[in-house]
Design a protein around this motif. Structure first.
Motif, PDB file in Angstrom:
ATOM      1  N   HIS A 106       0.846  -1.200   0.000  1.00 54.14           N
ATOM      2  CA  HIS A 106       0.000   0.000   0.000  1.00 54.14           C
ATOM      3  C   HIS A 106       0.880   1.249   0.000  1.00 54.14           C
ATOM      4  O   HIS A 106       0.651   2.199  -0.767  1.00 54.14           O
ATOM      5  N   PHE A 107       1.935   1.216   0.818  1.00 53.54           N
ATOM      6  CA  PHE A 107       2.843   2.372   0.913  1.00 53.54           C
ATOM      7  C   PHE A 107       3.519   2.633  -0.444  1.00 53.54           C
ATOM      8  O   PHE A 107       3.589   3.780  -0.901  1.00 53.54           O
ATOM      9  N   SER A 112       4.003   6.207  -4.957  1.00 57.48           N
ATOM     10  CA  SER A 112       4.253   6.433  -6.388  1.00 57.48           C
ATOM     11  C   SER A 112       3.418   7.585  -6.931  1.00 57.48           C
ATOM     12  O   SER A 112       3.722   8.128  -8.003  1.00 57.48           O
ATOM     13  N   PHE A 113       2.352   7.964  -6.217  1.00 63.80           N
ATOM     14  CA  PHE A 113       1.533   9.110  -6.641  1.00 63.80           C
ATOM     15  C   PHE A 113       2.129  10.444  -6.178  1.00 63.80           C
ATOM     16  O   PHE A 113       1.682  11.494  -6.602  1.00 63.80           O
ATOM     17  N   PHE A 114       3.097  10.365  -5.260  1.00 65.42           N
ATOM     18  CA  PHE A 114       3.682  11.597  -4.710  1.00 65.42           C
ATOM     19  C   PHE A 114       5.127  11.807  -5.119  1.00 65.42           C
ATOM     20  O   PHE A 114       5.607  12.938  -5.131  1.00 65.42           O
ATOM     21  N   HIS A 115       5.821  10.699  -5.427  1.00 66.98           N
ATOM     22  CA  HIS A 115       7.252  10.798  -5.722  1.00 66.98           C
ATOM     23  C   HIS A 115       7.595   9.950  -6.934  1.00 66.98           C
ATOM     24  O   HIS A 115       7.239   8.764  -6.988  1.00 66.98           O
ATOM     25  N   THR A 116       8.315  10.526  -7.872  1.00 68.70           N
ATOM     26  CA  THR A 116       8.685   9.839  -9.107  1.00 68.70           C
ATOM     27  C   THR A 116       9.540   8.608  -8.797  1.00 68.70           C
ATOM     28  O   THR A 116      10.488   8.684  -8.015  1.00 68.70           O
ATOM     29  N   LEU A 117       9.190   7.512  -9.430  1.00 68.99           N
ATOM     30  CA  LEU A 117       9.948   6.267  -9.241  1.00 68.99           C
ATOM     31  C   LEU A 117      11.235   6.292 -10.044  1.00 68.99           C
ATOM     32  O   LEU A 117      11.304   6.964 -11.089  1.00 68.99           O
ATOM     33  N   PRO A 118      12.268   5.566  -9.626  1.00 73.62           N
ATOM     34  CA  PRO A 118      13.455   5.425 -10.464  1.00 73.62           C
ATOM     35  C   PRO A 118      13.054   4.972 -11.875  1.00 73.62           C
ATOM     36  O   PRO A 118      12.259   4.047 -12.017  1.00 73.62           O
ATOM     37  N   TYR A 138      -5.578 -12.485  -5.302  1.00 76.09           N
ATOM     38  CA  TYR A 138      -5.719 -12.162  -3.873  1.00 76.09           C
ATOM     39  C   TYR A 138      -6.606 -10.921  -3.724  1.00 76.09           C
ATOM     40  O   TYR A 138      -6.258  -9.846  -4.225  1.00 76.09           O
ATOM     41  N   ASP A 139      -7.708 -11.064  -3.002  1.00 79.48           N
ATOM     42  CA  ASP A 139      -8.689  -9.971  -2.922  1.00 79.48           C
ATOM     43  C   ASP A 139      -8.100  -8.683  -2.339  1.00 79.48           C
ATOM     44  O   ASP A 139      -8.466  -7.583  -2.747  1.00 79.48           O
ATOM     45  N   ARG A 140      -7.163  -8.803  -1.399  1.00 80.74           N
ATOM     46  CA  ARG A 140      -6.649  -7.587  -0.765  1.00 80.74           C
ATOM     47  C   ARG A 140      -5.742  -6.774  -1.705  1.00 80.74           C
ATOM     48  O   ARG A 140      -5.584  -5.577  -1.538  1.00 80.74           O
ATOM     49  N   HIS A 141      -5.126  -7.431  -2.679  1.00 80.23           N
ATOM     50  CA  HIS A 141      -4.414  -6.647  -3.706  1.00 80.23           C
ATOM     51  C   HIS A 141      -5.417  -5.736  -4.421  1.00 80.23           C
ATOM     52  O   HIS A 141      -5.132  -4.569  -4.698  1.00 80.23           O
ATOM     53  N   PHE A 142      -6.555  -6.312  -4.714  1.00 77.42           N
ATOM     54  CA  PHE A 142      -7.566  -5.541  -5.457  1.00 77.42           C
ATOM     55  C   PHE A 142      -8.102  -4.408  -4.587  1.00 77.42           C
ATOM     56  O   PHE A 142      -8.348  -3.299  -5.066  1.00 77.42           O
ATOM     57  N   SER A 143      -8.254  -4.693  -3.258  1.00 74.18           N
ATOM     58  CA  SER A 143      -8.771  -3.634  -2.363  1.00 74.18           C
ATOM     59  C   SER A 143      -7.783  -2.485  -2.234  1.00 74.18           C
ATOM     60  O   SER A 143      -8.189  -1.334  -2.097  1.00 74.18           O
ATOM     61  N   VAL A 144      -6.469  -2.791  -2.239  1.00 75.17           N
ATOM     62  CA  VAL A 144      -5.469  -1.716  -2.176  1.00 75.17           C
ATOM     63  C   VAL A 144      -5.686  -0.774  -3.363  1.00 75.17           C
ATOM     64  O   VAL A 144      -5.695   0.454  -3.222  1.00 75.17           O
ATOM     65  N   ARG A 213       6.076  -1.375 -12.705  1.00 70.57           N
ATOM     66  CA  ARG A 213       6.575  -2.198 -11.599  1.00 70.57           C
ATOM     67  C   ARG A 213       5.807  -3.511 -11.488  1.00 70.57           C
ATOM     68  O   ARG A 213       4.569  -3.542 -11.588  1.00 70.57           O
ATOM     69  N   ILE A 214       6.557  -4.578 -11.240  1.00 73.11           N
ATOM     70  CA  ILE A 214       5.952  -5.861 -10.876  1.00 73.11           C
ATOM     71  C   ILE A 214       5.881  -5.905  -9.357  1.00 73.11           C
ATOM     72  O   ILE A 214       6.911  -5.788  -8.689  1.00 73.11           O
ATOM     73  N   TYR A 215       4.687  -6.022  -8.813  1.00 77.46           N
ATOM     74  CA  TYR A 215       4.528  -6.207  -7.359  1.00 77.46           C
ATOM     75  C   TYR A 215       4.565  -7.714  -7.095  1.00 77.46           C
ATOM     76  O   TYR A 215       3.576  -8.417  -7.262  1.00 77.46           O
ATOM     77  N   TRP A 216       5.761  -8.183  -6.729  1.00 84.07           N
ATOM     78  CA  TRP A 216       6.071  -9.631  -6.607  1.00 84.07           C
ATOM     79  C   TRP A 216       5.826 -10.033  -5.156  1.00 84.07           C
ATOM     80  O   TRP A 216       6.734 -10.009  -4.333  1.00 84.07           O
ATOM     81  N   ASP A 217       4.592 -10.386  -4.860  1.00 86.40           N
ATOM     82  CA  ASP A 217       4.207 -10.679  -3.476  1.00 86.40           C
ATOM     83  C   ASP A 217       4.490 -12.159  -3.203  1.00 86.40           C
ATOM     84  O   ASP A 217       3.625 -13.015  -3.375  1.00 86.40           O
ATOM     85  N   ASN A 218       5.724 -12.406  -2.739  1.00 83.52           N
ATOM     86  CA  ASN A 218       6.131 -13.804  -2.543  1.00 83.52           C
ATOM     87  C   ASN A 218       5.743 -14.277  -1.131  1.00 83.52           C
ATOM     88  O   ASN A 218       6.583 -14.758  -0.360  1.00 83.52           O
ATOM     89  N   ALA A 219       4.459 -14.132  -0.844  1.00 79.40           N
ATOM     90  CA  ALA A 219       3.936 -14.411   0.505  1.00 79.40           C
ATOM     91  C   ALA A 219       4.122 -15.869   0.912  1.00 79.40           C
ATOM     92  O   ALA A 219       4.218 -16.179   2.095  1.00 79.40           O
TER      93      ALA A 219
END
Ligand code: PLP
Length: 424
Positions: A106-107, A112-118, A138-144, A213-219
């Motif tokens: 989430h952070f 990414s909406f406030f600071h330019t990514l590399p 995963y439903d919580r990814h969608f909720s974020v 960006r790939i959000y690689w959630d290796n939970a």
């Protein structure tokens, strides 16, 4: 699936299911197989953590006194070394944070909406940001994304990972596609581990957005259910080799290793991404809970210690998954009305019923006293276009409760299939 339906067998099974359902409906059941929470026997495995580190144990050679502010911007070095091989991230590119990896995701998205990514030219803007959502997912990814106003675009999941033809076409043509959600190992809920080819294509594909960006959630990186774990190719190395070193954010946590809610989380990425993360994370907090990190360090002692601990989880969880798969197989195989995953790891069994009946199955089960994850929850917006996927979470109930809940579930699957295929 409907091509494979054995109608005579289904009619006979439906009649028997009607009688069974009446019994369940009057039995006053109260069973819950909704969320993938560890059971108390799993939590007991980490009970010693509650007495750690213990009075007088508050320093490390590298960081000094951990009771105070500062001293470990990336988290404890020894803990980073311990988890680096498990997450396939070099220790100096791995950051340890507090209890929830979801909070890190989430952070990163919000920041990414406030600071330019590399690699980017500007911060992300308003309503024009889209993430790809391999579904079921995963439903919580969608909720974020819902929470932050990020659009979601469904791509299909295959037995090898996301459908890469769809992914490549979307990311190449549309600069508003800024990211993709991935649960690359023992995926939630399908149990799929991404193939080497999928990992390679994700790392190498041309993207219209320079700051994709790939959000690689290796939970579920180390959450095996069998003796021969799936192998996942290391994404960070693949991105580096493909000339896209900044493309991936790796996330993980010990939520289902020690205590869900009181573990530690991980963020891994390229040096430029780690610098971006630390610069902005450092504005919201002077530093993470280093005492909890020390507790985890003392508890595991080594990378091998983590692996040995996960074997104990496996001993508790594997029989529950076997019970689920056995009941599904015994009750449904001959009818051709459902398919399900038999995962080598992770926390879920994914059940596909006759299209158009998942909601009905969940409703029938609820009326008989069994709570299931709402049908559609595994798709963005809570809408499964085929209304067929149901996520089963075997970890929390006892094996006895699970078997009873599964009896109800398969009965409801048969009833709903009968209504759809025989009555209409
Ligand atoms: N990612 C996935 C894929 C999950 O299934 C879960 C929990 O079910 C989480 C993240 C939550 O992790 P954390 O407790 O570290 O926020």
């Amino acid at each position: 699936m409907t091509d494979t339906v054995n109608r005579d067998a289904l009619a006979a099974a439906r009649d028997a299911a009607r009688a069974r359902y009446q019994e369940f409906a009057t039995a006053g059941l109260k069973l819950d197989i909704t969320r993938g929470k560890p059971c108390s026997a799993q939590l007991d495995l980490s009970e010693q953590l509650l007495a750690m580190p213990g009075a007088g144990d508050h320093s490390t050679d590298t960081e000094g006194d951990l009771r105070n502010y500062g001293g470990a911007p990336k988290g404890l070095a020894a803990l980073r070394e311990m988890f680096a091989p498990l997450l396939d991230v070099p220790a100096d590119q791995l950051v340890v944070r507090d209890n929830a990896s979801l909070a890190l995701m989430h952070f990163c998205l919000a920041t990414s909406f406030f600071h330019t990514l590399p690699g980017g030219q500007a911060r992300w803007m308003g309503e024009d940001v889209t993430f790809l959502a391999p579904s079921p997912g995963y439903d919580r990814h969608f909720s974020v994304c819902d929470d932050l106003g990020v659009n979601l675009k469904v791509v299909d999941m295959t037995p090898d990972g996301p459908d890469m033809d769809q992914v490549e076409a979307l990311v190449a043509s549309d600069a508003s596609v800024k990211g993709i959600w991935c649960v690359p190992k023992y995926s939630n809920p399908t149990g799929v581990t991404y193939s080497d080819e999928v990992v390679r294509r994700l790392a190498a594909m041309p993207t219209a957005a320079a700051d994709f960006r790939i959000y690689w959630d290796n939970a579920y990186a180390i959450h095996h259910l069998c003796g021969q774990p799936d192998e996942l190719a290391p994404i960070l190395a693949a991105c580096q080799e493909a000339g896209n070193p900044d493309r991936v954010f790796v996330f993980g946590s010990t939520s289902k290793v020690t205590f869900a809610g009181a573990g530690v989380s991980f963020f891994g990425a390229s040096p430029a991404n780690v610098a971006w993360f630390l610069a902005h994370d450092g504005m919201r907090s002077i530093g993470p809970d280093k005492i909890n990190q020390l507790r985890h360090l003392r508890f595991f002692e080594s990378t091998d210690g983590v692996v040995a601990h996960m074997d104990k989880h496996r001993e508790i969880l594997a029989p529950k998954f076997e019970a689920v798969v056995k009941t599904l197989s015994d009750d449904l195989s001959a009818l051709g009305i459902a398919t399900w995953s038999e995962p080598n790891g992770g926390y879920f069994v994914s059940l596909d019923v006759v299209p158009g009946t998942a909601k009905r199955v969940v409703q029938l089960a609820k009326e008989a006293g069994v709570a299931l994850t709402p049908a559609g929850a595994t798709f963005p917006g809570g809408v499964d276009p085929q209304d067929r996927n149901i996520r089963i979470a075997p970890s929390f109930p006892t094996t006895d409760e699970l078997e009873r809940a599964l009896d109800v579930l398969t009965t409801c699957v048969i009833l709903a299939a009968g209504e759809k295929l025989l009555d209409s």
